[in-house]
Write an enzyme that holds these catalytic residues in place. Sequence first.
Site, short mmCIF file in Angstrom:
data_model
loop_
_atom_site.label_atom_id
_atom_site.label_comp_id
_atom_site.label_asym_id
_atom_site.label_seq_id
_atom_site.Cartn_x
_atom_site.Cartn_y
_atom_site.Cartn_z
N ARG A 57 17.20 -19.55 55.43
CA ARG A 57 18.41 -20.10 54.82
C ARG A 57 18.71 -21.45 55.46
O ARG A 57 18.98 -21.55 56.65
CB ARG A 57 19.58 -19.13 55.05
N GLU A 105 25.09 -14.56 58.60
CA GLU A 105 25.14 -14.91 60.02
C GLU A 105 25.89 -13.82 60.76
O GLU A 105 26.84 -13.25 60.25
CB GLU A 105 25.85 -16.25 60.25
N HIS A 110 26.93 -27.55 53.70
CA HIS A 110 27.28 -26.92 54.96
C HIS A 110 28.05 -27.94 55.81
O HIS A 110 27.51 -28.53 56.74
CB HIS A 110 26.01 -26.45 55.69
N GLN A 144 22.84 -29.84 62.00
CA GLN A 144 22.56 -29.26 63.30
C GLN A 144 21.09 -29.33 63.70
O GLN A 144 20.78 -29.23 64.89
CB GLN A 144 23.02 -27.80 63.33
N ASN A 166 28.76 -23.15 52.61
CA ASN A 166 28.76 -22.29 53.78
C ASN A 166 30.14 -22.38 54.44
O ASN A 166 30.60 -23.47 54.80
CB ASN A 166 27.71 -22.75 54.79
N GLU A 167 30.80 -21.26 54.55
CA GLU A 167 32.08 -21.13 55.24
C GLU A 167 33.13 -22.17 54.81
O GLU A 167 33.75 -22.84 55.64
CB GLU A 167 31.87 -21.24 56.76
N TYR A 207 31.39 -13.16 63.18
CA TYR A 207 31.17 -13.34 64.61
C TYR A 207 32.23 -12.71 65.49
O TYR A 207 31.96 -12.37 66.63
CB TYR A 207 31.14 -14.84 64.95
N ASN A 263 29.44 -14.47 56.95
CA ASN A 263 29.19 -14.85 58.34
C ASN A 263 30.26 -14.20 59.20
O ASN A 263 31.45 -14.51 59.06
CB ASN A 263 29.25 -16.37 58.51
#
Length: 410
Positions: free
Chosen positions: A100, A404, A145, A40, A190-191, A333, A331
């Site tokens: 991170r 997150e 990630h 990203q 990550n996730e 949201y 994380n």
Amino acid sequence: MARLFFFVLLYPLLCPSITGLRRSDFPPSFLFGAGTSSYQIEGAYREDNKGLSNWDVFTHIQGKIVDGSNGDVAADHYHRYKHWQEDIEMMHSVGLDSYRFSLSWSRILPKGRFGDVNPAGVKFYNSLINGMLQKGIEPFVTINHYDIPEELQQRYGSWLSPEIQEDFTYFAEICFKMFGDRVKHWATFNEPNLMAKLAYFNGKFPPSHCSKPFGKCNSGNSSTEPYIAAHNMILAHAKTVNIYKKNYKTKQGGSVGITVYMRWYEPLRNITDDHLAVSRAQSFEAPWFLDPLFFGDYPHQMRQILGPNLPEFTEGEKQLMKNQIDFIGVNHYKTLYVKDCVYSLCDLDTYAGDALVSESAERNGIPIGKPTPVANNYVVPSSMEKLVMYLTQRYKSIPLYITENGKEQM
């Protein structure tokens, strides 16, 4: 109660004139940080011998990304870092304690274990880590990630093959060797639970596998592939932690955890069926990955629903997995209502439908929380406390990091 560390970029707390809050209102161990992923932000997708990643390929396929954007340049972090360390200076100027970030697998190992280490990639991350430490910013490094070398997808289907476990541990050990003398906080993934869903359940992520009714893809099986991919990720994590504990922990003194995605759910109706639906939906979230790493097997709700479609661990694998985790990153949201689809007629949700539920952001026309600019995302502050208590009670005294939190868009 578990030790709880918040790891968030929370600008109002760093600007007391906005909210009245000050750093002194938080304990010394409270960390303020920012988080990114390599794809990203880095850009430079073909520079300095970097190999193609699955996301490099995916985003260049017409129609895969709605607006046609890609990560070829992204935030240009690869170049901005070189030019006076702009990003590090920015983090330091707003008072961050931690940063991170993730490592680009294809920048360090362009062809996975089938090729050589790329010195330019190692040099970039060494410079980044050293620059952070010079400014008093603690590195939290995510090994993976979402992005993997496209080479591994082409050779054997990446996460659908047990071979990926060998590639991942090979990559992780190189990272420990190259950076572990300075990095003390590692997250293997990550996730991974979100990635397995979006890549193999509804096909929104590469390699875009899915089947009806959960998505329309050219190939894939939503009933089996997400769980095969997850199985390989869980074992890759456990083997990586085992390698770190045996060969590096004593000398380097670090810790290895995993960061999971976790929605919070509330029952749509105050009836037993919807309360049970909430429990099922939660078991398909973080516990899908965490239960094997604490207890040696998947949640029983998953076994009941999926039956033989959920892979089995061998006795040796169960022993290897148990307690192979030093911390949980979370994380969070989104909070949604859940309706039972076992005893009630409803369309299975394209994200949580494997738990035999449907999701809704409204009850009787009233949104679950304050609206945000992102469709179907609402602010529900109480959910943070609830999910923290849920994880604390389920996994006892494991340290938790809120890695997150905010608005998401998918």
